[in-house]
Design a protein around this motif. Structure first.
Motif, PDB file in Angstrom:
ATOM      1  N   ILE A 108     117.179 -23.210 -88.872  1.00 22.64           N
ATOM      2  CA  ILE A 108     117.071 -22.302 -90.021  1.00 22.64           C
ATOM      3  C   ILE A 108     118.478 -22.065 -90.530  1.00 22.64           C
ATOM      4  CG2 ILE A 108     116.498 -19.966 -90.807  1.00 22.64           C
ATOM      5  CD1 ILE A 108     114.243 -19.877 -88.787  1.00 22.64           C
ATOM      6  N   LEU A 109     118.690 -22.222 -91.818  1.00 22.93           N
ATOM      7  CA  LEU A 109     120.013 -22.019 -92.397  1.00 22.93           C
ATOM      8  C   LEU A 109     120.394 -20.541 -92.271  1.00 22.93           C
ATOM      9  CD1 LEU A 109     122.381 -23.264 -93.946  1.00 22.93           C
ATOM     10  CD2 LEU A 109     121.167 -22.702 -96.063  1.00 22.93           C
ATOM     11  N   PRO A 110     121.442 -20.204 -91.537  1.00 22.58           N
ATOM     12  CA  PRO A 110     121.771 -18.792 -91.274  1.00 22.58           C
ATOM     13  C   PRO A 110     122.126 -17.994 -92.523  1.00 22.58           C
ATOM     14  CG  PRO A 110     122.904 -20.237 -89.727  1.00 22.58           C
ATOM     15  CD  PRO A 110     122.324 -21.117 -90.788  1.00 22.58           C
ATOM     16  N   THR A 111     122.635 -18.662 -93.557  1.00 24.10           N
ATOM     17  CA  THR A 111     123.059 -17.948 -94.757  1.00 24.10           C
ATOM     18  C   THR A 111     121.933 -17.742 -95.760  1.00 24.10           C
ATOM     19  OG1 THR A 111     123.752 -20.062 -95.720  1.00 24.10           O
ATOM     20  CG2 THR A 111     125.436 -18.757 -94.585  1.00 24.10           C
ATOM     21  N   LEU A 112     120.755 -18.261 -95.459  1.00 24.83           N
ATOM     22  CA  LEU A 112     119.622 -18.123 -96.375  1.00 24.83           C
ATOM     23  C   LEU A 112     119.210 -16.656 -96.472  1.00 24.83           C
ATOM     24  CD1 LEU A 112     117.648 -20.041 -97.987  1.00 24.83           C
ATOM     25  CD2 LEU A 112     116.049 -19.669 -96.093  1.00 24.83           C
ATOM     26  N   ARG A 113     119.071 -16.174 -97.706  1.00 23.31           N
ATOM     27  CA  ARG A 113     118.633 -14.788 -97.947  1.00 23.31           C
ATOM     28  C   ARG A 113     117.221 -14.812 -98.501  1.00 23.31           C
ATOM     29  NH1 ARG A 113     123.378 -13.839-102.028  1.00 23.31           N
ATOM     30  NH2 ARG A 113     122.465 -15.858-102.553  1.00 23.31           N
ATOM     31  N   GLN A 114     116.541 -13.688 -98.372  1.00 22.12           N
ATOM     32  CA  GLN A 114     115.165 -13.662 -98.854  1.00 22.12           C
ATOM     33  C   GLN A 114     115.097 -13.925-100.352  1.00 22.12           C
ATOM     34  OE1 GLN A 114     112.777 -10.394 -97.523  1.00 22.12           O
ATOM     35  NE2 GLN A 114     110.936 -11.152 -98.519  1.00 22.12           N
ATOM     36  N   TYR A 136     118.657 -17.006 -86.520  1.00 22.44           N
ATOM     37  CA  TYR A 136     118.805 -16.083 -87.648  1.00 22.44           C
ATOM     38  C   TYR A 136     117.823 -16.407 -88.766  1.00 22.44           C
ATOM     39  CZ  TYR A 136     123.212 -14.658 -85.514  1.00 22.44           C
ATOM     40  OH  TYR A 136     124.162 -14.188 -84.648  1.00 22.44           O
ATOM     41  N   LEU A 137     117.297 -15.357 -89.377  1.00 19.77           N
ATOM     42  CA  LEU A 137     116.479 -15.486 -90.581  1.00 19.77           C
ATOM     43  C   LEU A 137     116.741 -14.281 -91.471  1.00 19.77           C
ATOM     44  CD1 LEU A 137     114.255 -16.819 -92.294  1.00 19.77           C
ATOM     45  CD2 LEU A 137     112.571 -15.496 -90.977  1.00 19.77           C
ATOM     46  N   PHE A 138     117.104 -14.556 -92.715  1.00 26.71           N
ATOM     47  CA  PHE A 138     117.376 -13.503 -93.695  1.00 26.71           C
ATOM     48  C   PHE A 138     118.385 -12.479 -93.157  1.00 26.71           C
ATOM     49  CE2 PHE A 138     112.765 -14.216 -95.316  1.00 26.71           C
ATOM     50  CZ  PHE A 138     113.147 -15.395 -95.931  1.00 26.71           C
ATOM     51  N   GLY A 139     119.403 -12.981 -92.452  1.00 29.51           N
ATOM     52  CA  GLY A 139     120.484 -12.133 -91.975  1.00 29.51           C
ATOM     53  C   GLY A 139     120.209 -11.386 -90.696  1.00 29.51           C
ATOM     54  N   ALA A 155     108.828 -45.846 -81.451  1.00 34.75           N
ATOM     55  CA  ALA A 155     109.301 -44.477 -81.672  1.00 34.75           C
ATOM     56  C   ALA A 155     109.957 -44.394 -83.041  1.00 34.75           C
ATOM     57  CB  ALA A 155     110.301 -44.091 -80.586  1.00 34.75           C
ATOM     58  N   GLY A 156     109.638 -43.358 -83.762  1.00 38.02           N
ATOM     59  CA  GLY A 156     110.267 -43.111 -85.057  1.00 38.02           C
ATOM     60  C   GLY A 156     110.482 -41.629 -85.230  1.00 38.02           C
ATOM     61  N   LEU A 157     111.241 -41.245 -86.251  1.00 35.01           N
ATOM     62  CA  LEU A 157     111.466 -39.821 -86.461  1.00 35.01           C
ATOM     63  C   LEU A 157     111.719 -39.487 -87.914  1.00 35.01           C
ATOM     64  CD1 LEU A 157     115.043 -38.793 -85.291  1.00 35.01           C
ATOM     65  CD2 LEU A 157     114.298 -41.144 -85.219  1.00 35.01           C
ATOM     66  N   GLU A 158     111.453 -38.222 -88.230  1.00 34.92           N
ATOM     67  CA  GLU A 158     111.797 -37.644 -89.518  1.00 34.92           C
ATOM     68  C   GLU A 158     112.761 -36.490 -89.246  1.00 34.92           C
ATOM     69  OE1 GLU A 158     108.206 -36.546 -91.719  1.00 34.92           O
ATOM     70  OE2 GLU A 158     107.096 -37.855 -90.348  1.00 34.92           O
ATOM     71  N   ILE A 159     113.757 -36.349 -90.083  1.00 32.88           N
ATOM     72  CA  ILE A 159     114.722 -35.255 -89.931  1.00 32.88           C
ATOM     73  C   ILE A 159     114.810 -34.500 -91.245  1.00 32.88           C
ATOM     74  CG2 ILE A 159     117.072 -34.602 -89.322  1.00 32.88           C
ATOM     75  CD1 ILE A 159     117.397 -37.285 -87.933  1.00 32.88           C
ATOM     76  N   GLU A 160     114.571 -33.202 -91.190  1.00 41.55           N
ATOM     77  CA  GLU A 160     114.726 -32.331 -92.357  1.00 41.55           C
ATOM     78  C   GLU A 160     116.104 -31.680 -92.304  1.00 41.55           C
ATOM     79  OE1 GLU A 160     109.954 -31.249 -92.328  1.00 41.55           O
ATOM     80  OE2 GLU A 160     111.418 -29.781 -91.648  1.00 41.55           O
ATOM     81  N   LEU A 161     116.743 -31.565 -93.453  1.00 36.36           N
ATOM     82  CA  LEU A 161     118.092 -31.008 -93.519  1.00 36.36           C
ATOM     83  C   LEU A 161     118.175 -29.958 -94.618  1.00 36.36           C
ATOM     84  CD1 LEU A 161     118.410 -34.461 -93.370  1.00 36.36           C
ATOM     85  CD2 LEU A 161     120.639 -33.684 -92.582  1.00 36.36           C
ATOM     86  N   ASN A 162     119.185 -29.109 -94.501  1.00 34.88           N
ATOM     87  CA  ASN A 162     119.490 -28.132 -95.538  1.00 34.88           C
ATOM     88  C   ASN A 162     120.664 -28.609 -96.380  1.00 34.88           C
ATOM     89  OD1 ASN A 162     117.825 -25.519 -95.112  1.00 34.88           O
ATOM     90  ND2 ASN A 162     118.450 -26.116 -93.058  1.00 34.88           N
ATOM     91  N   LEU A 163     120.717 -28.126 -97.610  1.00 34.51           N
ATOM     92  CA  LEU A 163     121.846 -28.355 -98.504  1.00 34.51           C
ATOM     93  C   LEU A 163     122.587 -27.046 -98.696  1.00 34.51           C
ATOM     94  CD1 LEU A 163     120.103 -30.485-101.281  1.00 34.51           C
ATOM     95  CD2 LEU A 163     121.730 -31.309 -99.570  1.00 34.51           C
TER      96      LEU A 163
END
Length: 491
Positions: A129-135, A224-227, A45-53
């Motif tokens: 999904i990063l909640p503060t991300l704007r379009q 949330y997406l784009f507010g 078993a292995g995994l990849e994790i994507e993260l936001n900055l």
């Protein structure tokens, strides 16, 4: 699709040569399956994790190049957007306290990376999904610098011939257009890999498809997406739309989407690779120098570069993976439905639930996919993405029941049995599956916590909502670092 690619303009000859080469790859792959060229010791078993900055306010930080340079570790890589990074965890066994060691390894690496990110003015966030991300944060200028992303963007829009239409009906409604694929970078996931033998692949893939809905219901973390508040796991609909190469007319003709659940249960891993070649034109027609036929005839294992590159541009929710490691070919099921977060413990619990079920369902005397239509499994995923734990899901022998009831009554006991078959220590299994049970009993997932926290902050109007999203994101990050499971978080 993880490989680097050169900056290039494709000719008609390039596309013809690639089509011929990928079909030759497919023929060689079929021969390898017939001749049992694959070696297989034990499931890994292995995994990849994507993260936001994000920055100190919780807003997206377009600094992945600087942060990765500061981390300076080979298991970290860029992702699509400049506000994304990814970590790859090498496959390993889960027996004994393996699942605990996996969790501790992920925590240690993330803590180190967070410390290095802070030196560059950034922070890491495990969230769907990063909640503060704007379009306005998602345009071609915020794609990562790696040429492969620019090239992929160009090819998708060349295939479409028009802007992407993003339309998601949920609690609120999002209806907008995008002139790049960067909105797809909003989707950050955990991808679970399971190495299996060719003979067992079809049963494992079918089982993974059957449990995709329950997986998403218990792990939803993208409201949330784009507010706007949309689905409990908005990531599913967003990913389907943000990489769609089809204009409206081709959709109406029934042309298959590149983000694809599929349309049937399979009998062989070959079915999936063959469908990819048959249904999807090349996005990146890059040919290597390798002659796969000659390599196999010489007793060597071909890398099948064209087939694997093409496979990487068809985004199945459970994707087949062919790879050669130290001269030995392997097959993996790559499970792609889960969002990142909320905590490392939550990620480990989601993984334990999946791996436990995958040790039971593929081996059932009367498999679940023989008792449920494929379209029902797809409907389960759509319902779970929209409603999370409030979804009603179908399962053989139970009928249509609330997701939490299905998990508590049927799937958690199976997962516990599966972890026992893996040889996972009982205390480790109980701790991880107890997290899943806690979410079902409280009704709280990452998504419900986010929505409740924003409501408690009473953000009125677009500016008030954005400020509430920022404050919620900062509070989320604090709780994420405490590594307590989300169902215990206060609002």
């Amino acid at each position: 699709m993880g490989r680097d690619v050169p900056v290039v303009v494709f000719s008609r000859e390039d596309r013809r040569n690639y089509r011929e080469k990928v079909r030759r790859n497919l023929d060689v792959f079929a021969q390898m399956l017939r001749e049992s060229r694959f070696e297989f010791d034990r499931p890994l078993a292995g995994l990849e994790i994507e993260l936001n900055l994000v920055d100190w306010r919780g807003d997206p930080a377009m600094r992945n190049a600087e942060v990765l340079a500061a981390i300076a570790q080979p298991d970290w890589a860029t992702e699509l957007g400049q506000f994304n990074v990814e970590i790859n965890i090498a496959p390993q066994g889960l027996d004994g306290d393996g699942a605990l060691r996996l969790e501790e390894s992920v925590r240690a690496r993330l803590n180190h990376a967070e410390e290095r990110a802070r030196s560059e003015g950034g922070h890491l966030v495990l969230i769907g999904i990063l909640p503060t991300l704007r379009q306005e944060d998602t345009h071609e200028g915020t794609l990562s610098a790696n040429p492969r992303y620019k090239l992929l963007n160009e090819q998708i829009f060349a295939a479409r011939g028009e802007d992407l239409h993003l339309c998601i009906e949920g609690v609120e409604r999002l209806d907008t257009y995008a002139d790049s694929i960067t909105p797809e970078a909003a989707c950050t996931s955990v991808q679970l890999h399971l190495q299996v033998s060719p003979e067992a692949f079809a049963a494992h893939w079918n089982a993974a498809q059957a449990i995709a809905g329950p997986q998403v219901a218990i792990a939803a973390n993208s409201p949330y997406l784009f507010g706007k508040e949309l689905h409990r796991e908005t990531r599913i609909a967003l990913f389907e739309q943000a990489t769609d190469t089809r204009p409206k007319e081709l959709k109406s003709q029934g042309v298959r989407p590149r983000v694809w659940f599929g349309e049937r249960w399979i009998t062989s891993v070959f079915d999936l690779f063959e469908e990819n070649v048959r249904y999807f034109p090349a996005l990146l027609p890059l040919c290597s120098e390798e002659d796969p036929t000659a390599e196999l005839a010489a007793g060597r294992i071909p890398s099948l570069d064209e087939l694997t590159l093409h496979n990487g541009t068809v985004y199945r929710w459970n994707r087949p993976v062919y790879a050669v490691v130290e001269g030995t070919p392997h097959l993996r099921v790559e499970n792609r439905v889960l969002p990142a977060g909320p905590s490392v413990l939550d990620v480990a619990a989601n993984a334990a639930f999946y791996y436990g079920l995958m040790k039971v369902l593929p081996f059932a005397e009367r498999p679940v996919w023989s008792q449920m239509s494929f379209s029902t499994a797809e409907e389960n995923l759509a319902s779970a993405a929209r409603h999370g734990l409030d979804a009603r899901l179908y399962w053989p022998g139970l009928g249509e029941v609330p997701a939490a009831e299905l998990v508590l009554r049927r799937l958690l006991p199976m997962a516990a049995e599966g972890l026992s078959r893996w040889g996972v220590d009982r205390s480790v299994a109980d701790r991880l599956l107890g997290v899943i049970e806690g979410r079902c009993l409280t009704g709280r997932t990452g998504s419900t916590w986010q929505v409740e926290a924003v409501a408690a902050l009473r953000g009125d109007g677009p500016e008030g909502r954005q400020e509430a999203l920022r404050r919620m994101t900062v509070a989320y990050i604090e709780r994420m670092h405490a590594n307590e499971p989300v169902h215990t978080w206060d609002v």
